[in-house]
Design a protein around this motif. Structure first.
Motif, PDB file in Angstrom:
ATOM      1  N   LEU A  46       0.817  -1.216   0.000  1.00 54.80           N
ATOM      2  CA  LEU A  46       0.000   0.000   0.000  1.00 54.80           C
ATOM      3  C   LEU A  46       0.852   1.268   0.000  1.00 54.80           C
ATOM      4  CD1 LEU A  46      -3.104  -0.508  -0.099  1.00 54.80           C
ATOM      5  CD2 LEU A  46      -1.922  -2.334   1.152  1.00 54.80           C
ATOM      6  N   GLN A  51       0.613   1.577  -4.949  1.00 53.81           N
ATOM      7  CA  GLN A  51      -0.675   2.167  -5.304  1.00 53.81           C
ATOM      8  C   GLN A  51      -0.743   2.473  -6.798  1.00 53.81           C
ATOM      9  OE1 GLN A  51      -2.522   1.118  -2.771  1.00 53.81           O
ATOM     10  NE2 GLN A  51      -3.684   3.024  -2.881  1.00 53.81           N
ATOM     11  N   GLU A  77      -3.574   3.790   9.189  1.00 58.76           N
ATOM     12  CA  GLU A  77      -3.723   4.451   7.891  1.00 58.76           C
ATOM     13  C   GLU A  77      -3.562   3.464   6.739  1.00 58.76           C
ATOM     14  OE1 GLU A  77      -2.073   7.602  10.752  1.00 58.76           O
ATOM     15  OE2 GLU A  77      -1.843   5.442  10.408  1.00 58.76           O
ATOM     16  N   THR A  78      -2.666   2.500   6.894  1.00 56.42           N
ATOM     17  CA  THR A  78      -2.459   1.492   5.861  1.00 56.42           C
ATOM     18  C   THR A  78      -3.673   0.585   5.749  1.00 56.42           C
ATOM     19  OG1 THR A  78      -0.067   1.532   6.271  1.00 56.42           O
ATOM     20  CG2 THR A  78      -0.948  -0.370   5.091  1.00 56.42           C
ATOM     21  N   LEU A  81      -6.475   2.210   3.947  1.00 57.95           N
ATOM     22  CA  LEU A  81      -6.208   2.387   2.524  1.00 57.95           C
ATOM     23  C   LEU A  81      -6.545   1.133   1.715  1.00 57.95           C
ATOM     24  CD1 LEU A  81      -5.148   4.361   0.404  1.00 57.95           C
ATOM     25  CD2 LEU A  81      -2.827   3.559   0.905  1.00 57.95           C
ATOM     26  N   ASN A 196      -1.265   6.669   1.020  1.00 58.21           N
ATOM     27  CA  ASN A 196      -1.197   6.663   2.473  1.00 58.21           C
ATOM     28  C   ASN A 196      -0.889   8.067   2.983  1.00 58.21           C
ATOM     29  OD1 ASN A 196      -0.462   6.136   5.241  1.00 58.21           O
ATOM     30  ND2 ASN A 196      -0.059   4.010   4.658  1.00 58.21           N
ATOM     31  N   HIS A 199       2.711   9.364   3.927  1.00 64.09           N
ATOM     32  CA  HIS A 199       3.719   9.850   2.985  1.00 64.09           C
ATOM     33  C   HIS A 199       3.951  11.346   3.164  1.00 64.09           C
ATOM     34  CE1 HIS A 199       4.318   6.114   0.965  1.00 64.09           C
ATOM     35  NE2 HIS A 199       3.112   6.063   0.424  1.00 64.09           N
ATOM     36  N   ILE A 206       6.792   2.615   3.926  1.00 65.69           N
ATOM     37  CA  ILE A 206       5.947   2.309   5.082  1.00 65.69           C
ATOM     38  C   ILE A 206       5.802   0.799   5.236  1.00 65.69           C
ATOM     39  CG2 ILE A 206       3.685   2.638   6.143  1.00 65.69           C
ATOM     40  CD1 ILE A 206       3.393   5.128   4.280  1.00 65.69           C
ATOM     41  N   GLU A 209       4.163  -0.727  11.804  1.00 62.12           N
ATOM     42  CA  GLU A 209       4.244   0.501  12.596  1.00 62.12           C
ATOM     43  C   GLU A 209       5.435   0.535  13.545  1.00 62.12           C
ATOM     44  OE1 GLU A 209       1.275   3.422  15.170  1.00 62.12           O
ATOM     45  OE2 GLU A 209       0.643   1.383  14.686  1.00 62.12           O
TER      46      GLU A 209
END
Length: 253
Positions: A46, A51, A77-78, A81, A196, A199, A206, A209
């Motif tokens: 992702l 993407q 956030e990932t 997405l 994401n 970025h 990424i 975490e």
């Protein structure tokens, strides 16, 4: 042509021929040819490069399966997405999770965040959360599509368009190998590709975490990955043989 019954040496020869051909094609052409070679699987983290590949697969309606390694330690956030990307491009993204028994065994031996304590523990974590799920994701595949780029880091500077992955017995296709970050950003803008939000907060690369930080001015795109390790060539083993990735001074893609 399909690669289903080709031997290892034959696949290596085919990879060399295809690598030259891919250099003459645009992204949709590279992906369309990948889909014609056999069962093709694209594994996405992702990130912004992935993407772009996912967008092209969706917009061109190509027969390439899209999979992500849902490690259990990804940024919120990932995770968000994944759903957004499916909706935007009409994709069905397969989530490959680690086995809970493997996670439990790792935690019992190293602790939940034991990867900070040694390279051995970090590679053990990557093995459980990424490499074993990747093996399941690529079961039955003859073509593995990635978002690797040469300009991501010095260790990826020689990434070809097509290579033979002897460890997994398939063709590995890197359709963005020659793309710059500027070209990636231009594609994202032109096609309104969702990316994401990390970025824009200094995270060009990424992963999980606990193992990813924002980069500092002047650092390479992947400097924020496993930043506490001293080796500049650090990798998780997805794109190098796992044994090589574990060696502090090993070469990696």
């Amino acid at each position: 042509m399909t690669m289903q019954d080709a031997s290892g040496p034959r696949l290596a020869e085919i990879a060399v021929t295809l690598d030259a051909r891919f250099g003459t094609l645009d992204l949709p052409g590279r992906l369309a040819l990948s889909s014609e070679l056999g069962r093709a699987v694209f594994t996405t983290s992702l990130g912004i490069e992935d993407q772009v590949v996912a967008a092209a697969i969706g917009m061109e309606r190509l027969d390439i399966k899209v999979t992500t390694l849902e490690t259990g330690r990804l940024f919120p956030e990932t995770l968000a997405l994944i759903d957004e990307t499916e909706d935007r491009f009409g994709l069905s993204i397969r989530r490959c999770h680690p086995d809970q028994a493997d996670i439990d065994a790792y935690v019992a031996r190293y602790g939940l965040n034991g990867f900070y304590e040694s390279v051995e523990a970090r590679h053990a974590c990557c093995h459980v959360r990424k490499l074993k799920p990747l093996a399941r994701a690529l079961e039955g595949a003859t073509v593995w599509v990635t978002g690797l780029r040469r300009s991501q880091s010095g260790t990826r500077a020689s990434t070809p368009f097509v290579e033979y992955d002897a460890e997994r017995g398939l063709l590995k296709v890197n359709p963005l190998a020659d793309w710059s970050l500027d070209e990636i950003n231009a594609y994202v803008d032109e096609h309104a590709v969702p990316i994401n939000p990390l970025h824009k907060r200094g995270y060009p690369s990424i992963g999980c975490e606990p193992c990813t930080r924002a980069i500092k001015p002047g650092e390479s795109e992947r400097a924020g990955r496993w930043w506490w390790e001293n080796d500049e060539k650090r990798e998780c083993g997805l794109h190098v043989p796992e044994a090589a990735a574990s060696l502090p001074n090993s070469s990696s893609l």
